[in-house]
Scaffold this motif. Structure first.
Motif, mmCIF file in Angstrom:
data_model
loop_
_atom_site.group_PDB
_atom_site.id
_atom_site.type_symbol
_atom_site.label_atom_id
_atom_site.label_comp_id
_atom_site.label_asym_id
_atom_site.label_seq_id
_atom_site.Cartn_x
_atom_site.Cartn_y
_atom_site.Cartn_z
ATOM 1 N N MET A 1 30.397 17.504 27.036
ATOM 2 C CA MET A 1 30.515 18.668 26.172
ATOM 3 C C MET A 1 29.229 18.874 25.371
ATOM 4 S SD MET A 1 32.660 20.996 25.510
ATOM 5 C CE MET A 1 33.371 22.059 24.360
ATOM 6 N N ASN A 2 28.655 17.764 24.860
ATOM 7 C CA ASN A 2 27.420 17.884 24.094
ATOM 8 C C ASN A 2 26.278 18.397 24.960
ATOM 9 O OD1 ASN A 2 28.487 17.113 21.647
ATOM 10 N ND2 ASN A 2 27.994 14.949 21.896
ATOM 11 N N ASP A 3 26.258 17.985 26.223
ATOM 12 C CA ASP A 3 25.226 18.478 27.138
ATOM 13 C C ASP A 3 25.362 19.980 27.341
ATOM 14 O OD1 ASP A 3 24.165 15.962 27.407
ATOM 15 O OD2 ASP A 3 25.209 15.530 29.300
ATOM 16 N N GLU A 4 26.593 20.446 27.465
ATOM 17 C CA GLU A 4 26.826 21.877 27.646
ATOM 18 C C GLU A 4 26.419 22.652 26.390
ATOM 19 O OE1 GLU A 4 30.878 22.494 28.757
ATOM 20 O OE2 GLU A 4 30.694 21.288 30.586
ATOM 21 N N THR A 5 26.741 22.081 25.223
ATOM 22 C CA THR A 5 26.368 22.725 23.966
ATOM 23 C C THR A 5 24.853 22.765 23.828
ATOM 24 O OG1 THR A 5 28.401 21.954 22.915
ATOM 25 C CG2 THR A 5 26.627 22.633 21.459
ATOM 26 N N GLY A 6 24.208 21.674 24.167
ATOM 27 C CA GLY A 6 22.746 21.629 24.103
ATOM 28 C C GLY A 6 22.113 22.630 25.051
ATOM 29 N N ALA A 7 22.650 22.733 26.251
ATOM 30 C CA ALA A 7 22.128 23.688 27.228
ATOM 31 C C ALA A 7 22.342 25.119 26.741
ATOM 32 C CB ALA A 7 22.798 23.477 28.580
ATOM 33 N N ALA A 8 23.488 25.386 26.160
ATOM 34 C CA ALA A 8 23.774 26.728 25.634
ATOM 35 C C ALA A 8 22.832 27.052 24.478
ATOM 36 C CB ALA A 8 25.227 26.822 25.183
ATOM 37 N N ASN A 9 22.591 26.073 23.618
ATOM 38 C CA ASN A 9 21.660 26.283 22.504
ATOM 39 C C ASN A 9 20.245 26.551 23.008
ATOM 40 O OD1 ASN A 9 23.492 26.111 20.407
ATOM 41 N ND2 ASN A 9 23.253 23.896 20.177
ATOM 42 N N ASP A 10 19.848 25.827 24.041
ATOM 43 C CA ASP A 10 18.525 26.061 24.632
ATOM 44 C C ASP A 10 18.430 27.477 25.208
ATOM 45 O OD1 ASP A 10 17.757 23.523 23.935
ATOM 46 O OD2 ASP A 10 18.036 22.672 25.953
ATOM 47 N N GLU A 11 19.499 27.913 25.855
ATOM 48 C CA GLU A 11 19.526 29.265 26.414
ATOM 49 C C GLU A 11 19.422 30.306 25.297
ATOM 50 O OE1 GLU A 11 19.663 32.279 29.279
ATOM 51 O OE2 GLU A 11 19.327 30.128 29.523
ATOM 52 N N ILE A 12 20.136 30.070 24.206
ATOM 53 C CA ILE A 12 20.078 30.993 23.060
ATOM 54 C C ILE A 12 18.663 31.035 22.485
ATOM 55 C CG2 ILE A 12 20.847 31.308 20.670
ATOM 56 C CD1 ILE A 12 23.614 30.253 21.648
ATOM 57 N N LYS A 13 18.023 29.886 22.354
ATOM 58 C CA LYS A 13 16.648 29.847 21.839
ATOM 59 C C LYS A 13 15.709 30.620 22.752
ATOM 60 C CE LYS A 13 17.115 25.438 19.427
ATOM 61 N NZ LYS A 13 16.758 24.014 19.411
ATOM 62 N N THR A 14 15.887 30.448 24.051
ATOM 63 C CA THR A 14 15.048 31.163 25.015
ATOM 64 C C THR A 14 15.246 32.668 24.882
ATOM 65 O OG1 THR A 14 15.119 29.308 26.565
ATOM 66 C CG2 THR A 14 14.556 31.465 27.471
ATOM 67 N N LEU A 15 16.491 33.091 24.784
ATOM 68 C CA LEU A 15 16.784 34.521 24.628
ATOM 69 C C LEU A 15 16.219 35.057 23.316
ATOM 70 C CD1 LEU A 15 20.444 34.605 25.972
ATOM 71 C CD2 LEU A 15 18.398 35.499 27.116
ATOM 72 N N ASN A 16 16.342 34.288 22.254
ATOM 73 C CA ASN A 16 15.785 34.711 20.967
ATOM 74 C C ASN A 16 14.268 34.860 21.048
ATOM 75 O OD1 ASN A 16 18.155 34.982 19.527
ATOM 76 N ND2 ASN A 16 18.157 32.868 18.834
ATOM 77 N N ASP A 17 13.611 33.952 21.745
ATOM 78 C CA ASP A 17 12.157 34.044 21.922
ATOM 79 C C ASP A 17 11.788 35.293 22.715
ATOM 80 O OD1 ASP A 17 11.825 31.698 20.510
ATOM 81 O OD2 ASP A 17 11.536 30.446 22.301
ATOM 82 N N GLU A 18 12.583 35.595 23.731
ATOM 83 C CA GLU A 18 12.325 36.793 24.537
ATOM 84 C C GLU A 18 12.518 38.068 23.714
ATOM 85 O OE1 GLU A 18 14.769 36.514 28.036
ATOM 86 O OE2 GLU A 18 13.718 34.741 28.769
#
Length: 59
Positions: A1-18
């Motif tokens: 679950m933590n891996d999924e949360t971390g991956a989702a957070n990384d995706e959100i950061k990437t989208l925010n940067d874009e």
């Protein structure tokens, strides 16, 4: 679950940067527009001052 949360957070950061990149470009364009407006206002004021000086000189 933590891996999924971390991956989702990384995706959100990437989208925010874009999202931030176009915003930075918009801000830069707005700053350039503001600079040009100030320059044109300064030019108008300078022209008005020149006209007054010429009128005083030749009247």
């Amino acid at each position: 679950m933590n891996d999924e949360t971390g991956a989702a957070n990384d995706e959100i950061k990437t989208l925010n940067d874009e999202i931030a990149q176009p915003n930075d470009e918009i801000i830069a364009v707005n700053d350039e527009i503001k600079r040009r407006i100030v320059d044109s206002e300064d030019a108008r004021q300078g022209k008005a001052l020149l006209q007054v000086a010429l009128q005083e000189r030749f009247s």
